[in-house]
Design an enzyme around this catalytic site. Structure first.
Site, short mmCIF file in Angstrom:
data_model
loop_
_atom_site.label_atom_id
_atom_site.label_comp_id
_atom_site.label_asym_id
_atom_site.label_seq_id
_atom_site.Cartn_x
_atom_site.Cartn_y
_atom_site.Cartn_z
N ARG A 15 49.47 43.10 39.35
CA ARG A 15 50.82 42.33 39.24
C ARG A 15 50.90 41.70 37.83
NH1 ARG A 15 49.07 39.02 44.74
NH2 ARG A 15 47.05 39.87 43.96
N GLN A 50 30.95 45.34 39.63
CA GLN A 50 31.69 46.00 41.07
C GLN A 50 32.25 47.34 40.67
OE1 GLN A 50 34.97 43.97 42.44
NE2 GLN A 50 34.60 44.46 44.56
N GLY A 109 37.73 44.46 47.26
CA GLY A 109 38.07 43.13 47.90
C GLY A 109 36.98 42.03 47.58
N THR A 110 37.55 40.93 48.07
CA THR A 110 36.63 39.86 47.36
C THR A 110 35.29 39.68 48.21
OG1 THR A 110 37.99 38.52 48.87
CG2 THR A 110 38.56 38.34 46.38
N LYS A 141 46.58 26.64 8.03
CA LYS A 141 45.75 27.67 8.66
C LYS A 141 44.38 27.48 8.02
CE LYS A 141 44.47 31.44 7.62
NZ LYS A 141 44.34 32.76 7.11
N TYR A 185 53.08 25.67 3.09
CA TYR A 185 51.92 26.49 3.85
C TYR A 185 50.80 26.24 3.29
CZ TYR A 185 49.22 30.54 5.25
OH TYR A 185 48.10 31.19 5.75
N ASN A 213 47.64 32.78 -0.26
CA ASN A 213 46.17 33.10 0.10
C ASN A 213 45.84 34.60 0.28
OD1 ASN A 213 47.72 33.09 2.26
ND2 ASN A 213 45.91 32.35 3.66
C1 UD1 Z 1 42.73 35.42 47.19
C2 UD1 Z 1 42.37 34.75 48.38
C3 UD1 Z 1 43.52 34.00 49.32
C4 UD1 Z 1 43.68 32.83 48.39
C5 UD1 Z 1 43.95 33.03 46.96
C6 UD1 Z 1 44.10 32.04 46.05
C7 UD1 Z 1 40.98 36.96 49.67
C8 UD1 Z 1 41.16 37.86 50.50
N1 UD1 Z 1 42.18 36.13 49.36
O1 UD1 Z 1 44.05 36.06 47.21
O2 UD1 Z 1 42.99 33.70 50.54
O3 UD1 Z 1 44.81 32.27 48.81
O4 UD1 Z 1 42.93 34.31 46.30
O5 UD1 Z 1 44.43 32.13 44.73
O6 UD1 Z 1 39.91 36.41 49.15
N2 UD1 Z 1 38.32 40.28 42.93
C9 UD1 Z 1 37.13 41.14 42.50
N3 UD1 Z 1 37.09 42.35 43.09
C10 UD1 Z 1 37.86 42.76 44.16
C11 UD1 Z 1 39.02 42.04 44.27
C12 UD1 Z 1 39.27 40.82 43.78
O7 UD1 Z 1 36.43 40.76 41.69
O8 UD1 Z 1 37.59 43.78 44.62
C13 UD1 Z 1 38.85 39.18 42.08
C14 UD1 Z 1 39.94 38.98 41.26
O9 UD1 Z 1 39.78 39.56 40.00
C15 UD1 Z 1 40.41 37.60 41.27
C16 UD1 Z 1 39.78 37.01 42.81
O10 UD1 Z 1 38.78 38.12 43.02
O11 UD1 Z 1 39.99 36.97 40.41
C17 UD1 Z 1 40.87 37.13 43.57
O12 UD1 Z 1 41.39 38.32 43.98
P1 UD1 Z 1 42.92 38.45 43.99
O13 UD1 Z 1 43.18 39.90 44.28
O14 UD1 Z 1 43.73 37.63 42.96
O15 UD1 Z 1 43.21 37.66 45.55
P2 UD1 Z 1 44.28 36.78 46.00
O16 UD1 Z 1 45.51 37.82 46.70
O17 UD1 Z 1 45.15 36.15 45.01
CA CA Z 2 44.27 35.58 42.91
#
Ligand code: UD1
Ligand code: CA
Length: 411
Positions: free
Chosen positions: A16, A76, A81-82, A321, A336, A356
């Site tokens: 996204r 990973q 997924g998380t 700078k 500058y 510079n």
């Molecule tokens: C997630 C939560 C959601 C919460 C939101 C808050 C889950 C399923 N959903 O959704 O409930 O409201 O965060 O901001 O957990 N990531 C990995 N590996 C993966 C997938 C994701 O490391 O396989 C990491 C992403 O890089 C990110 C984080 O986990 O930093 C959250 O993942 P993201 O896809 O942003 O989840 P959301 O849809 O925001």
């Molecule tokens: Ca997120």
């Protein structure tokens, strides 16, 4: 007190954001998002921080190479997924009997205070899992906290899986969790990818824990502005604004006047002394130090590596700078000063600059104490101007002709 570690999730592809850069390296007020989450973990004392990386892993590791003594990088291989991301830490944490904080690298607004509340609640209630929640005007995109008629948490439903009634729930999951580590890893094994996206959701681990009869509590401890997770460039700008507001509030509490906060941008790494006044349209980027009693701006641009003493005045369209300015320097208009060391009480006239960069390398300009530099001078680096030198308006000064200008003769 229980032993505590943290797992930070930072492996996502971030489609996204539409970016080549790993999401957690995108900057909020000058620092990568992940840096804030690391800070928050460290502020509550964790033994080790397991950072799960995947997309752009090497870039993330390289960026944090210098501050990674407490970090364990966990790969990973595929972003499933998380819950799967947390599961990747199993080989390190399977035997760990303490508490595990789980946070996301895309939640830079987390405050130490919230984590402290989370920890206190978790320990006071002897719960197996505790999460901090927020109530939002517009909960779109976040996982919703589902509670029963008594207010007990039942689970979290992701936005894409919500029924219309669940979608109306305004209490959301900002992804700030604390788990009993053994309970966490036990539950993860039972999480299934039964959802619209077909991913292993960490949020489902909570329902698994509740179903197993363990105590899970959700504390509404997160301010709405702290719950912002960054999934898009629009949210990145929202998070940056919120962080900017925090930075400015803190500076003002420390005695800095910011005349027009809305039209001022100050990097998270900047340090500013008491009774300094920041006029409108000042942009401070990078590690910049400003002393006391200075007047900066309007319309000044202070860049990385700049250090300014006390009682310095910088006016309109002054750009600095990697410059070091001693006490009492005046550069009121259109200057500058790059890679420069400017002595005490030097006056830099309107439109005077340091040249510079010679097309190949960047060179330094040193201006001794009490020099007077007239308007429109060009100081060609490398250059050392002795103390008290007087540079006339419009002069082009190089090291070859510097002997003809000194405190006595002028030029
Ligand atoms: C997630 C939560 C959601 C919460 C939101 C808050 C889950 C399923 N959903 O959704 O409930 O409201 O965060 O901001 O957990 N990531 C990995 N590996 C993966 C997938 C994701 O490391 O396989 C990491 C992403 O890089 C990110 C984080 O986990 O930093 C959250 O993942 P993201 O896809 O942003 O989840 P959301 O849809 O925001
Ligand atoms: Ca997120």
């Amino acid at each position: 007190m229980a032993e505590r570690v943290a797992i930070l999730l930072a492996a996502g592809v971030s489609s996204r954001m539409n970016t080549h850069l790993p999401k957690v390296l995108h900057e909020v007020t000058g620092r990568p998002m992940l840096a804030y989450v690391l800070d928050a973990c460290r502020s509550v004392g964790v033994e080790k921080i397991y950072v799960v990386v995947g997309f752009g892993a090497d870039q993330v590791k390289e960026r944090f190479a210098e501050e990674s003594s407490d970090i364990v990088w966990v790969q990973q291989p595929k972003q499933m997924g998380t819950a799967h991301a947390v599961m990747c830490c199993q080989e390190h944490l399977a035997g760990f009997a303490g508490e595990t904080l789980v946070l996301c690298g895309d939640g830079p607004l987390i405050r130490a205070k919230t984590l402290q509340t989370l920890i206190e609640k978790h320990e006071a209630e002897h719960s197996a899992a505790t999460l901090a929640t927020a109530v939002l005007e517009d909960p779109t995109g976040y996982g919703r906290i589902i509670r029963d008629a008594y207010g007990n948490m039942q689970g979290i439903i992701e936005d894409s899986d919500c029924t219309p009634a669940q979608r109306a729930v305004r209490e959301v999951n900002p992804s700030y969790y604390l788990f009993n580590n053994q309970v966490l890893f036990g539950a993860l094994e039972r999480v299934k990818p039964d959802n619209v996206k077909g991913e292993y959701y960490l949020t489902d681990a909570l329902a698994v824990i509740i179903a197993s009869g363990c105590k899970v509590i959700a504390v509404t401890a997160v301010r709405p502005e702290e719950a912002v997770g960054v999934n898009s460039r629009a949210q990145l700008s929202v998070a940056s604004k919120i962080m900017q507001h925090r930075i400015q509030q803190e500076l003002m509490e420390h005695g800095v006047t910011i005349v027009d906060p809305e039209n001022t941008w100050i990097d998270a790494r900047a340090k500013i002394g008491q009774d300094t006044v920041i006029e409108p349209f000042v942009y401070i980027h990078g590690e910049v130090k400003i002393g006391r009693d200075c007047r900066i701006g309007p319309f000044a641009f202070l860049r990385h590596g700049t250090a300014i003493g006390d009682d310095v005045v910088l006016g309109v369209f002054t750009e600095l700078k990697n410059a070091s300015l001693a006490d009492g320097v005046r550069a009121r208009h259109h200057s500058y000063l790059g890679d420069a060391v400017i002595g005490r009480n030097v006056n830099v006239g309107a439109g005077s600059i340091t040249a510079n960069f010679d097309g190949q390398s960047v060179n330094q300009t040193k201006v001794g104490d009490d020099c007077y530099i007239g308007s429109g001078a060009v100081l060609i680096a490398p250059l050392v101007l002795p103390a008290g030198a007087n540079v006339g308006a419009g002069t082009v000064v190089s090291q070859q002709n510097v002997s003809s200008i000194n405190g006595k003769s002028g030029s």
